[in-house]
Design a protein around this motif. Structure first.
Motif, short mmCIF file in Angstrom:
data_model
loop_
_atom_site.label_atom_id
_atom_site.label_comp_id
_atom_site.label_asym_id
_atom_site.label_seq_id
_atom_site.Cartn_x
_atom_site.Cartn_y
_atom_site.Cartn_z
N GLN A 257 -6.25 -10.95 2.32
CA GLN A 257 -5.98 -9.95 1.29
C GLN A 257 -6.89 -10.13 0.08
O GLN A 257 -6.55 -9.73 -1.03
CB GLN A 257 -4.51 -10.03 0.87
CG GLN A 257 -3.53 -9.69 1.99
CD GLN A 257 -2.10 -9.62 1.51
OE1 GLN A 257 -1.70 -8.69 0.82
NE2 GLN A 257 -1.31 -10.63 1.89
N ALA A 464 -2.86 -0.68 -4.20
CA ALA A 464 -1.59 -0.78 -3.47
C ALA A 464 -1.27 -2.21 -3.07
O ALA A 464 -0.17 -2.48 -2.57
CB ALA A 464 -1.65 0.09 -2.21
N LYS A 465 -2.19 -3.12 -3.28
CA LYS A 465 -1.97 -4.50 -2.88
C LYS A 465 -0.73 -5.08 -3.56
O LYS A 465 -0.51 -4.91 -4.75
CB LYS A 465 -3.18 -5.36 -3.22
CG LYS A 465 -3.08 -6.80 -2.78
CD LYS A 465 -4.40 -7.51 -3.04
CE LYS A 465 -4.28 -8.99 -2.78
NZ LYS A 465 -3.46 -9.66 -3.78
N GLU A 468 4.91 -2.06 -1.43
CA GLU A 468 5.38 -1.62 -0.13
C GLU A 468 6.22 -0.37 -0.29
O GLU A 468 6.85 -0.15 -1.33
CB GLU A 468 6.21 -2.73 0.55
CG GLU A 468 7.45 -3.14 -0.24
CD GLU A 468 8.18 -4.30 0.38
OE1 GLU A 468 7.56 -5.07 1.11
OE2 GLU A 468 9.40 -4.42 0.13
N VAL A 472 4.08 5.51 4.69
CA VAL A 472 2.74 5.47 4.11
C VAL A 472 1.78 6.23 5.01
O VAL A 472 1.81 6.07 6.24
CB VAL A 472 2.25 4.02 3.94
CG1 VAL A 472 0.79 3.98 3.52
CG2 VAL A 472 3.12 3.28 2.93
N VAL A 496 -4.94 -4.79 4.26
CA VAL A 496 -3.98 -4.43 3.22
C VAL A 496 -3.44 -3.03 3.45
O VAL A 496 -2.24 -2.77 3.34
CB VAL A 496 -4.63 -4.56 1.82
CG1 VAL A 496 -3.71 -3.99 0.75
CG2 VAL A 496 -4.94 -6.02 1.51
N ARG A 500 1.27 -1.94 4.33
CA ARG A 500 2.06 -1.50 3.18
C ARG A 500 3.36 -0.81 3.59
O ARG A 500 4.26 -0.67 2.77
CB ARG A 500 1.27 -0.53 2.32
CG ARG A 500 -0.01 -1.06 1.68
CD ARG A 500 0.22 -2.29 0.87
NE ARG A 500 -0.12 -3.48 1.65
CZ ARG A 500 0.19 -4.71 1.30
NH1 ARG A 500 0.89 -4.94 0.21
NH2 ARG A 500 -0.15 -5.74 2.05
#
Length: 738
Positions: A257, A464-465, A468, A472, A496, A500
């Protein structure tokens, strides 16, 4: 009530009974917390997406000796707010910059404001006797900021900063600027000046403030630390020198990540430090967020992630982006900003409110719009006006990009993305205004992209890291990996993006890719992976006999069965285990091929191996299909449940298949005398343009990057050499849709 225990070679005391590790923790979580509690070693926890790393690290804080100061360092303010209430009373959470500011305030015995324009102001002092353009001063300020963030000393490594340095100034001027800025920055602080944001960490390092004052540093998101942040942590622990009382580093991160290298992060830096310190590395590979179907997609980018035993299957949908519809609560992710702006503008015409995450894009678009549209414009003139802006800003980068400068290539890619967004905004503004629009019309459209509590949230994968959502949509997965970025970072961006969603993941492809059948397929299972529907016999046997874990160590199921089922009597369990032993004897098979699969030292279940080989039958590369078909033919002779194989060979074939599917595409049109060739590099594959020098029925002679190769046009494989999974090969038409 006090307790006394012997841990790590010294006596440890406390005021109460030691805290028990939560019963629901997995064996991996328990192993990490146990290592925190029972050893004095430096530790690095490699934690995959959705694995509960923050929960695990916060729990570990409760098992530390707090006789010396302990700090929990989170990446941003939001993370600090989230984790703070979960920590013990004597452990505080902070960002590194907030802690550095406190260090400086203690030195001054006063609160401090931030001088946000300090670098630009000092650049003016450096150039006080010269008349230079404002852009040169801004370049000098950026160079000084970057030099500090990369922990450069001003005496070397200035080549790392040359990419954005004005060419007419020369490298000698850059070196002079760095020396001058360093001297002026220290003098400014020592004479009562205010720090800037980077000074919060740089000044304590330069002046030795707070050296060795921490006993333990718990560091979250360690892969995102810049060299400056890494050195600041080790400085606080006294690890930059030879202090015998140096503190302890406990870091948590995930190299899969590491997507902030563009911002100066050094994802491998802390792992190199961990190796130097002799740190113990522990895994946290089970994802509790991702359903099994999402995990299998994500394993195209990372083979470390595993699905939880109780994980749901989840939903993966493949669809054309132009036909995708969205409902309230949906989230749209994209590698680039332009697809998000396009999607947001389309949704606005459907009376769907939108919110693009991150206001920095709005600021950059506003500045670009003011530069591109100083006067009213017509719809027909938008392209020319934006092209002028692009050429103006791209001019200093083009030559560097042609020479192979990765930073310049990335900057050009980001500039193209920004200009694409600007064109979309201007077209929308012109349409709404009836054909002729002004900068105010563009600003009005831009404001419409940012609504609180919007129906649909849009975000780049980078933003968006750490987050959740239930459902998506990943726009244009074929754009990942991006040819403009660092290949390793781009692989992480894909990972990544695929991790999500908690329930439904939709892959929305562009028109050409959708028509050509380009799809992201699940990666094959590895021999060590277990799923809710399949466990290796060895795991089953260990659970039957209770040999691996104590009963209380096994995490409870997320969803209990509808009616409790009593365990079988011990005698029946032992008999069952004995039956397993009988059928577990692995079988040897003779494999005469040049790349044999069978006859190795590794044991695999026949069922699991068959599934992995059948997955390879769908590969577009004929040589991989032929190898898989031959392996399945031999597998049909098996009379046992297990077979001996060369696991490394199987992994190499699967890796070649995965990398070829995710190859960095060729971003140019081929001539009649060129063919696409897949070339493998260390961690990824890239499509190259091969120049055909001879084209016969049985042999094609092709030159790729100066290398002369001969291919079989029917199979696409290199002639004259035995089959090798990672050998160059012609890209099949079926995979050219990307």
């Amino acid at each position: 009530m006090s307790y006394v225990s012997w841990q790590g070679g010294r006596l440890r005391t406390g005021a109460s009974t030691p805290r028990a590790i939560p019963r629901h923790f997995t064996p991996q979580q328990r192993a990490f917390v146990g290592a925190v509690r029972d050893t004095e070693r430096h530790l690095v926890l490699r934690a995959t997406a959705g694995s509960g790393k923050t929960t695990t690290l916060a729990e570990a804080a409760w098992h530390l000796d707090t006789a010396r100061p302990v700090m929990y360092f989170a990446y941003n303010k939001h993370a600090v707010t989230d984790v703070g209430p979960r920590l013990p009373p004597r452990v505080s959470a902070s960002t590194l910059h907030a802690y550095g500011l406190r260090v400086l305030c203690r030195e001054r015995s006063a609160s401090l404001d931030v001088d946000e324009d300090k670098s630009l102001r000092l650049a003016g002092v450096v150039y006080a006797e010269e008349r230079v353009e404002r852009r040169v001063l801004r370049a000098a300020a950026r160079a000084w900021d970057a030099a500090r963030e990369q922990a450069l000393d001003g005496d070397a490594h200035e080549d790392d900063l040359v990419a954005e340095w004005p060419q007419e100034q020369g490298v000698g001027a850059l070196r002079r600027v760095l020396h001058g800025m360093k001297r002026l920055s220290l003098h400014d602080w020592q004479t009562g000046g205010l720090p800037d944001f980077t000074d919060f960490l740089w000044l304590p390092l330069e002046l030795g403030y707070a050296d060795g004052t921490l006993g333990v540093a718990l560091v979250d998101e360690a892969q995102d630390l810049t060299p400056l942040r890494q050195r600041f942590v080790t400085h606080l622990l006294g690890l930059n020198g030879n202090d015998s009382r140096a503190g302890r580093l406990i870091a948590v991160g995930d190299p899969e990540q590491a997507i902030y290298t563009y911002a100066g992060a050094d994802p491998q830096g802390l792992w190199r430090l961990a190796e130097r310190l002799g740190a113990q590395e522990l895994p946290l590979s089970v994802s509790f967020r991702c359903p099994t179907s999402h995990v299998q997609l994500a394993r195209n980018a990372s083979t470390f992630i595993q699905a939880a035993p109780q994980a749901r299957t989840g939903t993966v949908e493949h669809l054309a982006a132009e036909t995708a519809t969205y409902a309230r609560g949906d989230v749209i992710l994209s590698r680039l900003n332009a697809p998000l702006v396009r999607a947001a503008l389309l949704l606005m015409t459907q009376d769907v409110s939108v919110n693009i995450r991150g206001r920095d894009l709005a600021a950059r678009l506003e500045a670009a719009a003011q530069d591109a549209f100083p006067r009213p414009f017509t719809k027909d003139g938008i392209k020319d006006l934006v092209d002028v802006l692009y050429e103006k800003r791209a001019a200093p980068l083009v030559k560097k990009a042609r020479e192979g400068d990765l930073a310049a290539k990335k900057a050009l890619g980001e500039l193209k993305d920004l200009c694409a967004c600007l064109r979309l905004l201007a077209l929308r503004a012109a349409n709404v205004a009836g054909g002729t629009a002004s900068i105010m019309d563009v600003m009005g459209v831009l404001r419409g992209l940012y609504h609180e509590d919007a129906d649909v949230l849009l975000s780049t994968v980078h933003r968006a890291k750490g987050l959740e959502w239930e459902r998506v949509t990943l726009l244009y997965p074929e754009l990942m990996p991006s040819p403009h970025g660092d290949p390793e970072e781009e692989r992480c961006v894909l990972f990544v993006g695929l991790t999500r969603a908690k329930d439904t993941l939709r892959l929305a492809y562009g028109k050409e890719s959708w028509t050509n059948g380009w799809r992201l397929h699940p990666a094959p299972l590895s021999e060590n992976e277990t799923t809710p529907l399949q466990e290796t016999d060895s795991v089953v046997l260990e659970k039957e006999l209770g040999q691996q874990f104590q009963v209380e160590d096994v995490p409870p199921p997320l969803r209990p069965p509808s009616r409790p089922v009593p365990p079988p009597p011990v005698s029946e369990r032992v008999q069952h285990a004995q039956r397993l032993r009988v059928v577990q004897v692995p079988q040897d098979v003779e494999d005469p091929r040049t790349l044999p699969l069978y006859g190795g030292l590794d044991n695999l279940l026949v069922l699991a191996l068959r599934e992995r080989l059948e997955a390879l039958l769908g590969e577009p590369r004929p040589a991989l299909r032929e190898w898989a078909e031959g392996s399945l033919t031999l597998l049909r002779t098996m009379g046992s449940r297990q077979v001996r194989v060369n696991a490394a060979t199987l992994r190499q074939v699967e890796r070649a298949a995965s990398q070829a599917r995710l190859a960095v595409p060729l971003m140019q049109a081929l001539t009649a005398k060129q063919v696409p060739v897949v070339m493998f590099e260390t961690h990824f594959a890239r499509v190259r343009a091969g120049q055909v020098t001879r084209q016969g029925e049985r042999v094609w002679s092709v030159t790729v990057d100066g290398q002369a190769l001969r291919f079989d046009p029917r199979t696409g494989e290199v002639l004259g050499e035995p089959f090798t999974p990672l050998a160059p090969h012609l890209q099949r038409k079926e995979t050219c849709g990307s």
